[in-house]
Write an enzyme that holds these catalytic residues in place. Structure first.
Site, mmCIF file in Angstrom:
data_model
loop_
_atom_site.group_PDB
_atom_site.id
_atom_site.type_symbol
_atom_site.label_atom_id
_atom_site.label_comp_id
_atom_site.label_asym_id
_atom_site.label_seq_id
_atom_site.Cartn_x
_atom_site.Cartn_y
_atom_site.Cartn_z
ATOM 1 N N ARG A 1 0.835 -1.484 -0.043
ATOM 2 C CA ARG A 1 0.029 0.030 0.060
ATOM 3 C C ARG A 1 0.962 1.283 0.080
ATOM 4 N NH1 ARG A 1 -2.273 0.368 6.218
ATOM 5 N NH2 ARG A 1 -0.388 -1.030 7.200
ATOM 6 N N GLU B 1 -19.607 2.216 2.618
ATOM 7 C CA GLU B 1 -18.960 1.742 1.300
ATOM 8 C C GLU B 1 -19.827 1.575 0.162
ATOM 9 O OE1 GLU B 1 -18.463 0.671 4.704
ATOM 10 O OE2 GLU B 1 -16.565 0.900 5.051
ATOM 11 N N ASP C 1 -6.297 -7.997 13.920
ATOM 12 C CA ASP C 1 -7.783 -7.363 13.889
ATOM 13 C C ASP C 1 -8.571 -8.698 13.946
ATOM 14 O OD1 ASP C 1 -7.167 -4.947 13.901
ATOM 15 O OD2 ASP C 1 -7.158 -4.508 11.769
ATOM 16 N N HIS D 1 -5.553 -4.765 3.188
ATOM 17 C CA HIS D 1 -5.766 -5.856 4.146
ATOM 18 C C HIS D 1 -6.531 -6.859 3.479
ATOM 19 C CE1 HIS D 1 -4.872 -2.357 6.536
ATOM 20 N NE2 HIS D 1 -5.126 -2.901 7.818
#
Lengths: 295, 319
Positions: B9, B57, B116, B108
């Site tokens: 990223r 989203e 997470d 991710h």
């Protein structure tokens, strides 16, 4: 030919006549298709007539005309009066209306960008989605410095979808004054009255608390629609919602205000009665359905 | 084996910034994850073309579709789980069915998202995107490939899912390597078996190939960075010349790269194949090394799969 935005004097009688023909076309389309959503379509005819007959800017010869206003029918199942308006303004061939919902037709049961990209900005069917796309187009137009208007139509039942309120946040947050949302608010949905299925009212107060300009009008009254659309100032920095109180099945006594007509279509006898009640247009004649097609 | 590690990223963010200055049609949308997907550089350089959409989203994907329909090139950025699963209906219709030129970019993606846990581990995202007609799916193998892929994705016309991981991963390609959507790369030659990998598993595939070489097994390693459309010509050669395949991906073995390769082999020439990836299960919290080991996504797992497949191919044991 370019049709200018709010151009000339309003001829209410002519707009009413236009709406009459959109109703006739819609009834004949869904009857011929043997499927469709006539209830909401008849309720939407007046707003559609004002958009295409007076309010919107577009070029009948050039669908890509840069300054064209945009229309997004987020509750895509009410597409018959939209297709009819496209045909009656010369954007698609009139007789193509007979192909509605048939295999291979550009006039899909729910509007499909893929098959009609010149006019369908976004495919719609799953409720709530068109509204977000309308915001995206309005944001893009603003970024490019174009002063176009974006009209998005949703249903009151549609506003049960969470995405409607996501999009309502976006339009207010980004001060989308060029966006006008019309709620085809007939108080009915497939399973019954909206208040019983899942109450969404008062819609105007909900939108007001989201930061919108709100108007509540008789959504089947041509003069009210014209007045409210004319009054919108796109530079005020707020999106506008017109909650149009409409009648499902407007103009046909046995269809009016009956949720059973959400997703139904008239048989031959019902069509005859319905067309008689709607009446004839003074300016238009019905599109033709050939014998071969009429099966 | 590979000394340099870098998150994909980071280089995506760098590429976006360069794209932004080259092409004024490029816009970026985020759902409250600006720095997590490294779009901060773009947002500071081009604030009028950066759209904060808040935590919603589905609306973000729909808004981006509208922008694309109006001629812009929107990069939609969020975590893989939200991009592909939460917003799936918008991706399907507003983006996919409309053939909107949206670049759905996730970070991710995969199982290595730190602590997470299962809700944020997305290893079904590629399968979900494969089901959408016309969707192009790009899974870079390292930071440099993520950089190069970003430019290719921007140039390509049509809906794309660009899948990036979270953690720093080994850098195995060079910045001046050529990247073409749909053209897989053979990173190591060999005719005993082919390892078809993508994402961070490519580095492990190369490690596994080294281990196999010490046993006298020559493994071909293919970086299948584009899952859709698959590079059939490279795959066909691997089937014809190696007659044994192992796939490796940071994704469930259902419906992703392993699924796509199996489908191809099943209809072309059913040779022995094993799929290395997450089994049909949810994930959990844990450090990447612990997680990879527990869920069977190490170089060792790839090498063991290779030996089993070779046993099936030849009829004698390699384990």
């Amino acid at each position: 030919m370019i049709r200018r935005r709010f151009n000339g004097t309003v001829d209410v009688l002519q707009l009413k006549d236009f709406a009459t023909q959109l109703r006739r076309d819609s009834l004949r389309m869904v009857h011929h298709a043997g499927a469709g959503h006539i209830g909401g379509s008849l309720g939407l005819a007046d707003f559609m007539a004002v958009l295409y007959g007076y309010a919107m800017e577009f070029d009948t010869e050039n669908p890509d005309y840069i300054n064209r206003d945009r229309i997004i029918l987020s509750n895509g199942h009410t597409c018959p009066p939209w297709y009819a308006a496209l045909a009656r303004t010369g954007s698609i061939p009139l007789d193509e209306l007979a192909s509605f919902r048939k295999l291979g037709s550009r006039l899909q049961g729910h509007p499909a960008r893929k098959s009609l990209p010149d006019f369908v900005e976004t495919s719609s069917g799953p409720l709530g989605q068109g509204f977000s796309v309308a915001n995206g187009i309005a944001l893009s137009q603003r970024l490019k410095g174009n002063k176009t208007r974006v009209y998005c139509i949703i249903g009151d039942g549609e506003s049960q979808e969470g995405q409607v309120w996501e999009a309502a946040l976006t339009a207010a947050h980004y001060n989308l004054g060029s966006l006008t949302l019309f709620v085809n608010d007939n108080g009915l949905q497939i399973d019954g009255s909206t208040s019983e299925v899942m109450n969404v009212e008062p819609l105007d107060m909900k939108f007001a608390s989201f930061g919108w300009n709100t108007r509540v009008i008789d959504g089947n009254d041509i003069e009210s629609i014209v007045r409210e659309l004319e009054n919108i100032d796109p530079n005020q920095g707020k999106p506008t919602v017109i909650v149009g109180k409409t009648l499902m099945g407007k103009g046909v006594s046995f269809m009016e205000n009956r949720s059973a007509w959400h997703g139904s279509w008239p048989d031959a006898e019902q069509l005859k009665t319905a067309l008689r009640e709607i009446g004839n247009s003074r300016y238009y004649t019905d599109f033709s359905i050939t014998e071969a097609e009429n099966v | 084996m590979f000394n340099t590690k870098m998150p994909m990223r980071d280089m995506f963010g760098k590429a976006l910034l360069e794209l932004g200055s080259k092409n004024s049609d490029v816009v970026v949308l985020t759902a409250d994850l600006t720095d997590a997907i490294k779009t901060t550089l773009f947002s500071k350089a081009f604030p009028d073309r950066f759209f904060q959409m808040g935590i919603k989203e589905s609306d973000m994907v729909g808004t981006a579709a509208g922008m694309a329909i109006d001629g812009l090139i929107p990069f939609v950025t969020t975590f893989a789980a939200f991009a592909t699963s939460l917003a799936n209906q918008s991706v399907r219709v507003s983006m996919g069915y409309n053939e909107a030129n949206v670049k759905l970019t996730s970070s991710h993606g995969g199982i290595c998202v730190g602590g997470d846990g299962a809700t944020h581990q997305s290893f079904e995202d590629i399968a979900l995107m494969r089901l959408i007609p016309g969707m192009t799916i790009v899974v870079p193998c390292d930071a440099n490939e993520a950089y190069n892929a970003t430019f290719s994705v921007a140039k390509y016309i049509g809906p794309v899912y660009l899948r990036l991981g979270r953690i720093p991963t080994p850098v195995i390609t060079k910045l001046d390597d050529r990247f073409e959507i749909g053209h897989a790369k053979v990173l190591r030659e060999g005719n005993d078996i082919a390892i078809v990998a993508n994402g961070m598993m490519v580095a492990f595939a190369l490690e596994a190939a080294d281990a196999l070489a010490s046993d006298g097994i020559q493994a071909r390693v293919i970086n299948m960075h584009t899952v859709k459309p698959l590079d059939i010509s490279v795959l066909k050669s691997a089937v014809d010349e190696c007659s044994a395949i192992v796939t490796a991906e940071e994704h469930t073995i259902i419906g992703g790269l392993g699924g796509a390769v199996s489908e191809y082999i099943g209809s072309y020439n059913p040779i022995p194949i094993e799929r290395v990836g997450v089994k049909d299960t949810f994930g959990e919290s844990g450090w990447p090394d612990e997680i990879l080991k527990k869920y069977g996504l190490t170089a060792n797992d790839i090498a063991n799969s290779a030996r089993r497949v070779l046993t099936r191919k030849i009829g004698r044991s390699f384990s």
